[in-house]
Each structure stands twice: as C-alpha cells, then as structure tokens.
Scaffold this active site. Structure first.
Site, PDB file in Angstrom:
ATOM      1  N   HIS A 130      11.969   0.294 -12.617  1.00 25.84           N
ATOM      2  CA  HIS A 130      11.730  -1.129 -12.882  1.00 25.84           C
ATOM      3  C   HIS A 130      11.800  -1.891 -11.568  1.00 25.84           C
ATOM      4  CE1 HIS A 130      13.432  -5.086 -14.831  1.00 25.84           C
ATOM      5  NE2 HIS A 130      12.216  -5.257 -14.344  1.00 25.84           N
ATOM      6  N   HIS A 186       0.806  -1.222   0.000  1.00 26.38           N
ATOM      7  CA  HIS A 186       0.000   0.000   0.000  1.00 26.38           C
ATOM      8  C   HIS A 186       0.847   1.284   0.000  1.00 26.38           C
ATOM      9  CE1 HIS A 186       0.831   0.986   4.229  1.00 26.38           C
ATOM     10  NE2 HIS A 186       0.931  -0.328   4.356  1.00 26.38           N
TER      11      HIS A 186
HETATM   12  C1  LIG Z   1      24.140  -5.250  -7.962  1.00 23.69           C
HETATM   13  C2  LIG Z   1      24.552  -5.414  -9.425  1.00 23.69           C
HETATM   14  C3  LIG Z   1      23.881  -4.318 -10.256  1.00 23.69           C
HETATM   15  C4  LIG Z   1      26.063  -5.275  -9.459  1.00 23.69           C
HETATM   16  O1  LIG Z   1      26.506  -5.460 -10.761  1.00 23.69           O
HETATM   17  P1  LIG Z   1      28.029  -5.045 -11.107  1.00 23.69           P
HETATM   18  O2  LIG Z   1      28.200  -3.573 -10.864  1.00 23.69           O
HETATM   19  O3  LIG Z   1      28.309  -5.550 -12.482  1.00 23.69           O
HETATM   20  O4  LIG Z   1      28.874  -5.763 -10.008  1.00 23.69           O
HETATM   21  P2  LIG Z   1      29.796  -7.045 -10.139  1.00 23.69           P
HETATM   22  O5  LIG Z   1      29.059  -8.201 -10.726  1.00 23.69           O
HETATM   23  O6  LIG Z   1      31.085  -6.605 -10.767  1.00 23.69           O
HETATM   24  O7  LIG Z   1      30.082  -7.374  -8.609  1.00 23.69           O
HETATM   25  C5  LIG Z   1      30.821  -6.496  -7.771  1.00 23.69           C
HETATM   26  C6  LIG Z   1      30.840  -7.108  -6.382  1.00 23.69           C
HETATM   27  O8  LIG Z   1      29.507  -7.039  -5.827  1.00 23.69           O
HETATM   28  C7  LIG Z   1      29.048  -8.367  -5.492  1.00 23.69           C
HETATM   29  N1  LIG Z   1      27.632  -8.417  -5.878  1.00 23.69           N
HETATM   30  C8  LIG Z   1      27.120  -8.243  -7.097  1.00 23.69           C
HETATM   31  N2  LIG Z   1      25.790  -8.338  -7.055  1.00 23.69           N
HETATM   32  C9  LIG Z   1      25.465  -8.589  -5.782  1.00 23.69           C
HETATM   33  C10 LIG Z   1      24.226  -8.805  -5.138  1.00 23.69           C
HETATM   34  N3  LIG Z   1      23.072  -8.748  -5.818  1.00 23.69           N
HETATM   35  N4  LIG Z   1      24.252  -9.017  -3.815  1.00 23.69           N
HETATM   36  C11 LIG Z   1      25.429  -9.058  -3.125  1.00 23.69           C
HETATM   37  N5  LIG Z   1      26.624  -8.861  -3.695  1.00 23.69           N
HETATM   38  C12 LIG Z   1      26.642  -8.628  -5.007  1.00 23.69           C
HETATM   39  C13 LIG Z   1      29.900  -9.294  -6.332  1.00 23.69           C
HETATM   40  O9  LIG Z   1      29.979 -10.575  -5.745  1.00 23.69           O
HETATM   41  C14 LIG Z   1      31.223  -8.572  -6.347  1.00 23.69           C
HETATM   42  O10 LIG Z   1      31.874  -8.788  -5.119  1.00 23.69           O
HETATM   43  P3  LIG Z   1      33.477  -8.889  -5.020  1.00 23.69           P
HETATM   44  O11 LIG Z   1      33.990  -7.533  -5.480  1.00 23.69           O
HETATM   45  O12 LIG Z   1      33.718  -9.161  -3.590  1.00 23.69           O
HETATM   46  O13 LIG Z   1      33.871  -9.982  -5.948  1.00 23.69           O
HETATM   47  C15 LIG Z   1      24.099  -6.786  -9.993  1.00 23.69           C
HETATM   48  O14 LIG Z   1      24.906  -7.854  -9.538  1.00 23.69           O
HETATM   49  C16 LIG Z   1      22.661  -7.101  -9.677  1.00 23.69           C
HETATM   50  O15 LIG Z   1      22.306  -7.655  -8.623  1.00 23.69           O
HETATM   51  N6  LIG Z   1      21.783  -6.689 -10.627  1.00 23.69           N
HETATM   52  C17 LIG Z   1      20.362  -6.911 -10.538  1.00 23.69           C
HETATM   53  C18 LIG Z   1      19.931  -7.807 -11.691  1.00 23.69           C
HETATM   54  C19 LIG Z   1      18.460  -7.936 -11.788  1.00 23.69           C
HETATM   55  O16 LIG Z   1      17.757  -7.902 -10.817  1.00 23.69           O
HETATM   56  N7  LIG Z   1      17.968  -8.059 -13.011  1.00 23.69           N
HETATM   57  C20 LIG Z   1      16.561  -8.083 -13.286  1.00 23.69           C
HETATM   58  C21 LIG Z   1      16.360  -8.442 -14.742  1.00 23.69           C
HETATM   59  S1  LIG Z   1      14.632  -8.610 -15.118  1.00 23.69           S
END
Ligand SMILES: CC(C)(COP(=O)(O)OP(=O)(O)OC[C@H]1O[C@@H](n2cnc3c(N)ncnc32)[C@H](O)[C@@H]1OP(=O)(O)O)[C@@H](O)C(=O)NCCC(=O)NCCS
Length: 224
Positions: free
Chosen positions: A155, A146
């Site tokens: 998104h 709510h």
């Molecule tokens: C958070 C996010 C944006 C980070 O992406 P990024 O900037 O490319 O980051 P990286 O993949 O390089 O990861 C960087 C660090 O963050 C950590 N990390 C990445 N995503 C994480 C998450 N969701 N939760 C916790 N830690 C996360 C990685 O393990 C990495 O840790 P390290 O440096 O200790 O190895 C991405 O991982 C994510 O969760 N995106 C959401 C995707 C989604 O929901 N999509 C929907 C499609 S419909």
C-alpha cells in the site's frame, strides 16, 4: 481493468468492505459507470454507501457465481495490510477474481504492468517501467516514478512519493506523505511512517519513521 478507454463489457462487481477505503473505490467505480451490485461488510447493518446497498456479511458473495461477478477489495490499511491480503486470498481460493480499479483522474503511463485487483486512486501518477503487484494500492495523489516495483498487497498511502527504481516488498505500507529516494529497497511486511524520508534500504518486518528515516520497531511478521 477499469479505464475510460476500455470498450470491453464489464461484469457487475461487489465491493468487499464498507468503510472509508470502500467508499473511495466505490466512487471510482461509479465514475466509470460500473454496475455495482452492492457491498458486503462485517456489519450487516451498515448503511448504504454512495447509494450502494449493503448485501450482508462477506459470505453473501457466495450467493453469486464467480463466473458472473467480479470483486473489488474495499478494505484498506492503516497499519497492516494483512486483512486486505487475507480477504483477497480467501475469495481467490473460491475462484473469484478481483477487478483492477483506476480512477479516471489517475495518470498511468505506457509501459506500466498492473496486476489483478490493483487500485490506483485519484491524482496518483505511475511512470513508465513500473510494475504493480496484485492487490496493491497506489492511493490518492501518490507518485510512483519510473522503474519502481511494488510487490503484491503493498500500500502506497496518500501523497507518498517514490523516486525512480524503488522496490517495495510484499505487503509493506509506505505511509502518508513519505518520500523514498531513488533505488531504495523496502523489504516485505515493513511500514514506513507518515512523512518519513527514506535514504537507506529497509529490511523485512520493521517500522521506520522520521527524517531521515530510522528504525522505530522490529516486528516478528506472521506473513511470508
Ligand atoms: C509509524 C507508525 C506506524 C507508528 O505507529 P505506532 O507503532 O503505533 O507508534 P506510536 O504512535 O506508538 O509512536 C511511537 C513513537 O514514534 C513516534 N512516531 C510515530 N509515528 C511517527 C512518524 N510518522 N514520524 C516520526 N515519528 C513518529 C511517536 O511520536 C512516538 O514517539 P515517542 O516514543 O518519542 O513518544 C505510525 O505513526 C504511522 O506513521 N503510520 C502511517 C499511517 C498512514 O500513513 N496511514 C495511511 C492511511 S490511508
């Protein structure tokens, strides 16, 4: 808006985009027996999607008068919502309008404001007093409780849960399965990582992740 109850005759639609999100919105359109003229895509050779023809690249839209078709934004977002916003604004500037799409198995309560081009996918739940800004996506199985405010182009990814009174800023993305506790404010152009639990406000233009969510990166944002 496309709902089962709406008796208004619909203009045919064109889906902009031919990827994964386009397929999801196209499926919802077909379940509503909506006439879909085709989709446009950067790849003019992309194969038909759910039996819907590829009309060519985005400029093919201009072969159709904005008075005679509506558009559906088939571009989703994995990390940034910017492309989806750009597409929306490009066609609106040319007088086209975007149809809101609500999957027949979404639950939208009374007293929910729905902006142009909003997409609410299968299994999503939106509770009373919430408002969804233009071109926002409430993706598969997401819950918006709510009195939430979801600003334009934001998104809410599959399975995310927003407790009551959460505010999500313009163009932000709440990752798959993330949880946001009540009353939290997420700034504009920010990203909440998949599976995060957000217990404190999040400023503009940052990425947070983890349980509890903490700053991952700070970005210079190119959009207002
Ligand atoms: C958070 C996010 C944006 C980070 O992406 P990024 O900037 O490319 O980051 P990286 O993949 O390089 O990861 C960087 C660090 O963050 C950590 N990390 C990445 N995503 C994480 C998450 N969701 N939760 C916790 N830690 C996360 C990685 O393990 C990495 O840790 P390290 O440096 O200790 O190895 C991405 O991982 C994510 O969760 N995106 C959401 C995707 C989604 O929901 N999509 C929907 C499609 S419909």
């Amino acid at each position: 808006m496309l709902t089962d109850q709406d008796p208004t005759p619909k203009l045919p639609v064109i889906v902009v985009g031919g990827g994964g999100h386009a397929k999801v919105v196209a499926s919802a359109l077909l379940l509503h027996h909506q006439i879909v003229l085709g989709f446009v895509d950067v790849n003019p050779a992309a194969p038909p999607m759910l039996g819907i023809a590829n009309l060519g690249n985005d400029d093919k839209v201009f072969d159709y008068s904005p008075d005679l078709v509506r558009l559906v934004n088939g571009v989703g977002s994995i990390k940034s919502t910017a492309l989806r916003q750009t597409i929306y604004e490009k066609f609106v500037a040319k007088q086209y309008s975007f149809e809101a799409v609500i999957h027949p198995n979404a639950v939208v309560s009374l007293g929910v404001e729905i902006g142009a081009g909003v997409q609410i996918m299968a299994g999503a739940v939106i509770q009373p007093g919430s408002s969804l800004g233009i071109n926002a996506i409430i993706n598969t199985g997401a819950c918006v409780d709510h009195d939430c405010v979801i600003e334009a182009h934001a998104h809410i990814a599959p399975g995310a849960t927003l407790s009551g009174g959460v505010h999500v800023g313009r163009g932000s993305q709440i990752g798959t399965g993330a949880t946001i506790i009540q009353g939290i404010k997420i700034g504009a152009s920010s990203i909440v990582g998949a599976g995060a639990v957000v217990t404190r406000n999040v400023p503009d233009g940052v990425t947070v992740a983890g349980v509890p969510a903490a700053l991952l990166t700070s970005r210079v944002t190119s959009r207002p």
